[in-house]
Design a protein around this motif. Structure first.
Motif, short mmCIF file in Angstrom:
data_model
loop_
_atom_site.label_atom_id
_atom_site.label_comp_id
_atom_site.label_asym_id
_atom_site.label_seq_id
_atom_site.Cartn_x
_atom_site.Cartn_y
_atom_site.Cartn_z
N GLY A 107 0.82 -1.20 0.00
CA GLY A 107 0.00 0.00 0.00
C GLY A 107 0.85 1.24 0.00
O GLY A 107 2.03 1.21 0.35
N SER A 108 0.26 2.36 -0.40
CA SER A 108 1.12 3.52 -0.57
C SER A 108 1.27 4.36 0.69
O SER A 108 2.16 5.19 0.77
CB SER A 108 0.69 4.36 -1.77
N LYS A 109 0.43 4.13 1.71
CA LYS A 109 0.67 4.84 2.96
C LYS A 109 2.05 4.46 3.49
O LYS A 109 2.86 5.32 3.85
CB LYS A 109 -0.40 4.48 3.99
N CYS A 183 0.10 15.64 -4.49
CA CYS A 183 -0.93 14.61 -4.52
C CYS A 183 -2.03 15.09 -5.46
O CYS A 183 -2.73 16.04 -5.17
CB CYS A 183 -1.49 14.39 -3.12
N ASN A 187 -6.28 14.62 -2.25
CA ASN A 187 -7.03 14.38 -1.04
C ASN A 187 -6.47 15.37 -0.02
O ASN A 187 -5.25 15.35 0.23
CB ASN A 187 -6.81 12.94 -0.54
N ASP A 215 1.96 11.46 -5.31
CA ASP A 215 0.96 10.50 -4.83
C ASP A 215 -0.21 10.51 -5.81
O ASP A 215 -0.96 11.47 -5.89
CB ASP A 215 0.51 10.90 -3.42
N TYR A 218 -5.42 8.48 -6.55
CA TYR A 218 -6.76 8.66 -7.12
C TYR A 218 -6.75 8.83 -8.63
O TYR A 218 -7.74 9.28 -9.20
CB TYR A 218 -7.44 9.87 -6.44
N SER A 246 -1.73 3.08 -5.77
CA SER A 246 -2.35 2.13 -4.85
C SER A 246 -3.54 1.46 -5.52
O SER A 246 -4.24 2.09 -6.33
CB SER A 246 -2.80 2.88 -3.61
N SER A 248 -5.87 0.56 -3.59
CA SER A 248 -6.87 0.75 -2.53
C SER A 248 -8.16 1.39 -3.02
O SER A 248 -9.24 0.82 -2.88
CB SER A 248 -6.29 1.61 -1.41
N LYS A 249 -8.05 2.59 -3.58
CA LYS A 249 -9.25 3.30 -4.00
C LYS A 249 -9.65 2.83 -5.40
O LYS A 249 -10.82 2.71 -5.70
CB LYS A 249 -9.04 4.81 -3.99
C1 LIG Z 1 -6.10 6.37 0.46
C2 LIG Z 1 -4.86 7.11 0.12
C3 LIG Z 1 -3.69 6.43 -0.18
C4 LIG Z 1 -3.65 4.92 -0.26
O1 LIG Z 1 -3.16 4.34 0.87
P1 LIG Z 1 -2.99 2.77 0.93
O2 LIG Z 1 -1.99 2.58 2.01
O3 LIG Z 1 -2.48 2.32 -0.39
O4 LIG Z 1 -4.33 2.18 1.27
C5 LIG Z 1 -2.56 7.15 -0.49
N1 LIG Z 1 -2.58 8.50 -0.52
C6 LIG Z 1 -3.71 9.18 -0.26
C7 LIG Z 1 -3.68 10.66 -0.36
C8 LIG Z 1 -4.87 8.51 0.09
O5 LIG Z 1 -5.98 9.20 0.36
#
Ligand SMILES: *Cc1c(COP(=O)(O)O)cnc(C)c1O
Length: 411
Positions: A107-109, A183, A187, A215, A218, A246, A248-249
């Motif tokens: 994941g990217s966090k 980013c 976000n 980043d 999205y 990621s 994720s989204k």
């Molecule tokens: C949700 C999000 C991520 C993704 O995080 P993961 O660890 O991959 O779930 C990354 N950067 C931003 C700004 C986000 O909102």
């Protein structure tokens, strides 16, 4: 007793989401019959799509048989996933990457945080305000900052305000910085950068010997043609930018965990003696030492996102969220509320009506519309007077929420 890392004590207690939770539960206790709608979350709400689920299951079944069992994989990710990503996610943008430049992660966090390992503490960083809090807090944790002032700005970080006044396109930092976090789609503001604006950042970074952390969590939510999906669509970016992506989204992987980071081989950092060294080499070393790869079934599931079937299904979910975004944005705009974002991102960033503070608007929205959002001030001082609504959620809830807001403020 073991001496701890004092930098952690500089962090302000996680305040935003606990405080939202506290106010919502106080409200629901007092009004048990109110049907509260939550548009505050930054998490997906739809399940994995069938093609991805099938690959995930197949990956698990492979683990059950001796011939197809997988133990430790490459720390950087399986070659077949990396090749699929290069081919399906980057080639169509006109970007060519080498397999050695793409690193699969959980994941990217984590990657946004871990990347700081390979940079010296003397590097000066610039981050947005408002911002995804991870960029700020991880720099505090590693010891790059001093204490926070009463507004919440940490000493030694350069903050770049994103406001309606600058069209959410901040000016370049006045002082010399070494690392710039960008980013887009953003976000929390939901706004994007044009090709020209990103070219400006890349040129600036090259001229100032800075590295851009881009980043692109999205990027899959951008429907408008002409808006860059990757920093590498911009000439020169391979010399100055690291990109985080990621699943994720994009594909509902927030609970599955898979992301990727691109570190181009051309990208250099300097040693204390001024010698140039490839950051790709250092990141590779970091990952192979501190990380042991993403599980095989998860990588199989991630690869299926890029099959024709998988992508069509994933796209349908994204379109569903973006239709929610449209309903929120148009509904609120018709109610006379100034909205930003929500066109190329699943977040609507609105200006609170009548100059209310972010938290006053939060309380009013909760008490009068039973709708929960996120106060902009929680993302940084320049978010004061703004409010974030998320397009992740069920259509019916979104429609009800918008109808209630229109009734309250509507014309
Ligand atoms: C949700 C999000 C991520 C993704 O995080 P993961 O660890 O991959 O779930 C990354 N950067 C931003 C700004 C986000 O909102």
């Amino acid at each position: 007793m073991a001496r701890l890392n004092d930098n952690y004590l500089k962090l302000k207690a996680g305040y935003l989401f606990p405080e939202i939770g506290r106010r919502v539960s106080e409200f629901t206790t007092a009004h048990p019959d109110a049907k509260v709608i939550r548009l505050g979350i930054g998490d997906v709400t739809k399940p994995l799509v069938p093609a991805v689920l099938k690959a995930f299951h197949d990956g698990v079944d492979d683990m059950a048989k001796g011939e197809t069992f997988h133990g430790y994989g490459p720390e950087q990710g399986y070659g077949w996933l990396i090749e699929t990503i290069i081919d399906k996610a980057y080639k169509p943008l006109g970007v060519s990457l080498k397999t050695s430049e793409v690193f699969i992660s959980d994941g990217s966090k984590c990657d946004c945080a871990n990347i700081l390992d390979i940079f010296d503490l003397s590097c000066k960083v610039a981050i947005g305000d408002p911002v995804y809090p991870v960029y700020n807090d991880t720099n505090v944790m590693v010891g790059r900052t001093g204490e926070a002032d009463e507004q919440g700005y940490y000493e030694n970080i350069v903050y770049m305000p994103y406001t309606a006044e600058n069209n959410f396109a901040p000016a370049y930092p006045e002082e010399k910085v070494d690392i710039i976090y960008l980013c887009f789609p953003n976000n929390p503001t939901g706004t994007v950068a044009t090709r020209e604006q990103l070219q400006g950042w890349v040129d600036y970074a090259i001229k100032n010997d800075a590295v851009i952390f881009y980043d692109a969590a999205y990027e899959a939510f951008i429907p408008e043609p002409g808006i860059p999906h990757s920093i590498y669509e911009i000439a020169g970016a391979e010399k100055c930018a690291i990109e985080f992506r990621s699943f994720s989204k994009t594909a509902g992987f927030t609970g599955v965990r898979c992301g990727l980071t691109v570190v181009p081989e051309e990208l250099m950092g300097t040693t204390k003696d001024g010698e140039k060294v490839s950051l790709n080499k250092l990141w590779n070393r970091r990952q192979s030492t501190k990380f042991n790869g993403v599980s095989y079934p998860v990588q199989k599931a991630a690869q299926a996102v890029y099959s024709d079937e998988g992508w069509a299904q994933v796209k349908e979910v994204i379109d569903y969220y973006m239709e929610n975004a449209r309903i929120i944005r148009e509904g609120l705009t018709e109610a006379g509320i100034q909205c930003y974002g929500g066109v190329n991102a699943p977040y609507i960033w609105l200006k609170t009506p009548e100059g209310m503070s972010s938290w006053d608007f939060f309380d009013k929205l909760l008490n009068e519309c039973f709708v929960v959002g996120t106060p902009g001030s929680g993302f940084g001082p320049s978010g004061e007077g703004y409010f974030r609504l998320s397009a992740f959620g069920d259509r019916e809830n979104v429609e009800t929420a918008v109808a209630r807001i229109r009734e309250k403020w509507g014309k």
